[in-house]
Design a protein around this motif. Structure first.
Motif, PDB file in Angstrom:
ATOM      1  N   THR A  49     -52.866 -10.658  26.495  1.00 12.15           N
ATOM      2  CA  THR A  49     -53.385  -9.951  27.485  1.00 12.15           C
ATOM      3  C   THR A  49     -52.860  -7.928  28.190  1.00 12.15           C
ATOM      4  OG1 THR A  49     -54.411 -11.411  28.431  1.00 12.15           O
ATOM      5  CG2 THR A  49     -54.785  -9.643  30.479  1.00 12.15           C
ATOM      6  N   ALA A  50     -51.568  -8.303  28.669  1.00  6.58           N
ATOM      7  CA  ALA A  50     -50.396  -7.473  28.920  1.00  6.58           C
ATOM      8  C   ALA A  50     -50.836  -6.647  27.609  1.00  6.58           C
ATOM      9  CB  ALA A  50     -48.835  -7.386  29.486  1.00  6.58           C
ATOM     10  N   LEU A  51     -50.520  -6.723  26.412  1.00  3.46           N
ATOM     11  CA  LEU A  51     -50.738  -5.788  25.517  1.00  3.46           C
ATOM     12  C   LEU A  51     -52.282  -4.699  25.385  1.00  3.46           C
ATOM     13  CD1 LEU A  51     -49.514  -4.085  23.390  1.00  3.46           C
ATOM     14  CD2 LEU A  51     -50.202  -5.717  21.474  1.00  3.46           C
ATOM     15  N   ALA A  52     -53.016  -5.891  25.346  1.00  2.98           N
ATOM     16  CA  ALA A  52     -55.370  -5.111  25.439  1.00  2.98           C
ATOM     17  C   ALA A  52     -54.877  -4.204  26.666  1.00  2.98           C
ATOM     18  CB  ALA A  52     -55.377  -6.639  25.847  1.00  2.98           C
ATOM     19  N   ASP A  53     -54.494  -4.805  27.672  1.00  2.00           N
ATOM     20  CA  ASP A  53     -54.635  -3.832  29.154  1.00  2.00           C
ATOM     21  C   ASP A  53     -54.108  -2.983  28.797  1.00  2.00           C
ATOM     22  OD1 ASP A  53     -56.179  -6.441  29.939  1.00  2.00           O
ATOM     23  OD2 ASP A  53     -54.548  -6.737  31.565  1.00  2.00           O
ATOM     24  N   ASN A  54     -52.735  -2.433  28.342  1.00  2.44           N
ATOM     25  CA  ASN A  54     -52.273  -1.953  27.786  1.00  2.44           C
ATOM     26  C   ASN A  54     -53.374  -0.524  26.851  1.00  2.44           C
ATOM     27  OD1 ASN A  54     -49.826   0.113  26.275  1.00  2.44           O
ATOM     28  ND2 ASN A  54     -49.243   0.589  28.454  1.00  2.44           N
ATOM     29  N   GLY A  55     -53.809  -0.997  26.112  1.00  6.02           N
ATOM     30  CA  GLY A  55     -54.470  -0.291  25.618  1.00  6.02           C
ATOM     31  C   GLY A  55     -55.725   0.455  25.671  1.00  6.02           C
ATOM     32  N   LYS A  56     -56.271  -0.458  26.611  1.00 11.92           N
ATOM     33  CA  LYS A  56     -57.556   0.431  27.884  1.00 11.92           C
ATOM     34  C   LYS A  56     -56.512   1.195  28.270  1.00 11.92           C
ATOM     35  CE  LYS A  56     -59.762  -4.374  27.853  1.00 11.92           C
ATOM     36  NZ  LYS A  56     -60.304  -5.425  29.266  1.00 11.92           N
ATOM     37  N   LEU A  57     -55.849   1.780  29.253  1.00  5.23           N
ATOM     38  CA  LEU A  57     -55.073   2.497  29.729  1.00  5.23           C
ATOM     39  C   LEU A  57     -55.092   3.100  29.146  1.00  5.23           C
ATOM     40  CD1 LEU A  57     -52.690   0.816  32.348  1.00  5.23           C
ATOM     41  CD2 LEU A  57     -55.393   1.022  32.874  1.00  5.23           C
ATOM     42  N   ILE A  58     -54.284   3.177  27.845  1.00  7.60           N
ATOM     43  CA  ILE A  58     -53.815   4.502  27.095  1.00  7.60           C
ATOM     44  C   ILE A  58     -55.301   4.704  26.322  1.00  7.60           C
ATOM     45  CG2 ILE A  58     -53.217   5.285  24.345  1.00  7.60           C
ATOM     46  CD1 ILE A  58     -51.166   2.662  24.966  1.00  7.60           C
ATOM     47  N   ARG A  59     -56.102   4.406  26.225  1.00 10.02           N
ATOM     48  CA  ARG A  59     -57.751   4.650  25.749  1.00 10.02           C
ATOM     49  C   ARG A  59     -58.037   5.691  26.208  1.00 10.02           C
ATOM     50  NH1 ARG A  59     -57.709  -0.075  22.545  1.00 10.02           N
ATOM     51  NH2 ARG A  59     -58.962  -0.864  24.236  1.00 10.02           N
ATOM     52  N   ILE A 116     -44.300   4.340  26.359  1.00  9.67           N
ATOM     53  CA  ILE A 116     -43.467   2.982  26.125  1.00  9.67           C
ATOM     54  C   ILE A 116     -43.865   1.840  26.982  1.00  9.67           C
ATOM     55  CG2 ILE A 116     -40.821   3.152  27.440  1.00  9.67           C
ATOM     56  CD1 ILE A 116     -41.010   5.691  27.313  1.00  9.67           C
ATOM     57  N   GLU A 117     -44.446   1.964  27.578  1.00 10.90           N
ATOM     58  CA  GLU A 117     -45.025   0.310  27.841  1.00 10.90           C
ATOM     59  C   GLU A 117     -45.227  -0.347  26.525  1.00 10.90           C
ATOM     60  OE1 GLU A 117     -46.969   1.316  31.204  1.00 10.90           O
ATOM     61  OE2 GLU A 117     -45.515   1.433  32.783  1.00 10.90           O
ATOM     62  N   ARG A 118     -46.684   0.605  26.107  1.00 14.92           N
ATOM     63  CA  ARG A 118     -47.072  -0.364  24.956  1.00 14.92           C
ATOM     64  C   ARG A 118     -45.905  -0.936  23.904  1.00 14.92           C
ATOM     65  NH1 ARG A 118     -50.814   3.240  20.915  1.00 14.92           N
ATOM     66  NH2 ARG A 118     -48.591   4.040  20.858  1.00 14.92           N
ATOM     67  N   ASP A 119     -45.277  -0.208  23.744  1.00 18.29           N
ATOM     68  CA  ASP A 119     -43.375  -1.209  22.357  1.00 18.29           C
ATOM     69  C   ASP A 119     -42.998  -1.971  23.151  1.00 18.29           C
ATOM     70  OD1 ASP A 119     -44.796   1.528  21.142  1.00 18.29           O
ATOM     71  OD2 ASP A 119     -43.227   2.325  21.920  1.00 18.29           O
ATOM     72  N   GLN A 120     -42.790  -1.923  24.429  1.00 15.46           N
ATOM     73  CA  GLN A 120     -42.268  -2.955  25.070  1.00 15.46           C
ATOM     74  C   GLN A 120     -42.913  -4.098  24.598  1.00 15.46           C
ATOM     75  OE1 GLN A 120     -39.418  -3.440  26.533  1.00 15.46           O
ATOM     76  NE2 GLN A 120     -39.537  -5.614  26.329  1.00 15.46           N
ATOM     77  N   ALA A 121     -44.889  -3.939  25.358  1.00 13.48           N
ATOM     78  CA  ALA A 121     -45.494  -5.040  25.362  1.00 13.48           C
ATOM     79  C   ALA A 121     -45.369  -5.792  24.210  1.00 13.48           C
ATOM     80  CB  ALA A 121     -47.028  -4.639  26.290  1.00 13.48           C
ATOM     81  N   SER A 122     -45.780  -4.727  23.392  1.00 15.43           N
ATOM     82  CA  SER A 122     -45.891  -4.967  21.969  1.00 15.43           C
ATOM     83  C   SER A 122     -44.784  -5.733  21.552  1.00 15.43           C
ATOM     84  CB  SER A 122     -46.179  -4.192  20.886  1.00 15.43           C
ATOM     85  OG  SER A 122     -46.476  -4.414  19.700  1.00 15.43           O
TER      86      SER A 122
END
Length: 233
Positions: A49-59, A116-122
């Protein structure tokens, strides 16, 4: 076989049944206990969920940057096209271009932080996924072992129950009634061994009257202290 010995045999069988029944309950509880697996699944779901949420924020951030770039480009084109001659309007357009440039820089910084947060979430999701696989494998192995143990326990309990039934048939009704009446009060141990003139349960040495009674007849003789049926060995 004396009646006391037959009762002791029943007691031994029943204690074995009790022990295996307790273990069976423990095995059943362990079969239902999947707390570690549940936690691992929950951790993996949280990471997903954290990675998916981060992806939405990036988009969303990329869309905002694209809009700023388009607006700045359109403003600069109009600013340098020569179609606007009003100094005040030109000044406003120049200020807008500068404002959009600052906005773009701010959004770029935010986007970088999100990446950076996406890399950590991944990484978190990968680690939680590996943990889930390990916990799942261990859980499956333990479940298989427990199921095998449960099967063996069931067979052993069934065998002991049959053995108990056959042993009961050899005991006179009155003696069996005495034994059953004492079971609860004596913690399922109404029969005690007499070793070297001493009751092996309460540790009390028996007097000559008790010893003579045991040596003289096949009747049930009780310990002078704890009241258990004595079996001389």
């Amino acid at each position: 076989m004396s009646v006391a010995r037959a009762l002791y045999e029943i007691q031994t069988i029943e204690l074995d049944i009790i022990e295996r029944t307790k273990r069976m309950k423990s095995v059943n509880a362990q079969l239902k206990d999947d707390e570690l697996l549940r936690q691992a699944k929950e951790g993996f779901a949280v990471a997903q969920t954290a990675l998916a949420d981060n992806g939405k924020l990036i988009r969303d951030m990329e869309i905002q940057i694209e809009a700023v770039v388009e607006k700045r480009g359109a403003t600069e084109t109009r600013l340098y096209s020569g179609s606007v001659g009003n100094p005040k309007e030109l000044q406003d357009m120049q200020m807008e271009v500068e404002s959009l440039a600052r906005r773009r820089a701010h959004l770029d910084d935010q986007l970088l932080q999100l990446m950076i947060e996406r890399d950590q979430a991944s990484q978190d999701m990968e680690e939680s996924g590996q943990l889930l696989e390990e916990v799942q494998a261990e859980h499956d192995e333990q479940q298989a072992d427990l199921i095998n143990e449960k099967t063996a326990l069931s067979a052993e309990i069934e065998r002991l129950m049959t053995k108990r039934k056959n042993a009961l048939a050899k005991i006179p009704g009155a003696a069996l009634q005495t034994y059953n009446n004492m079971r609860r009060a004596k913690s399922n141990r109404p029969v005690a061994l007499l070793r070297e003139k001493t009751c092996t349960v309460c540790g009390i040495k028996q007097d000559n009257t008790v010893l003579a009674a045991i040596n003289r007849s096949e009747d049930l003789v009780s310990c002078s202290d704890c009241g258990r049926i004595l079996l001389k060995i």
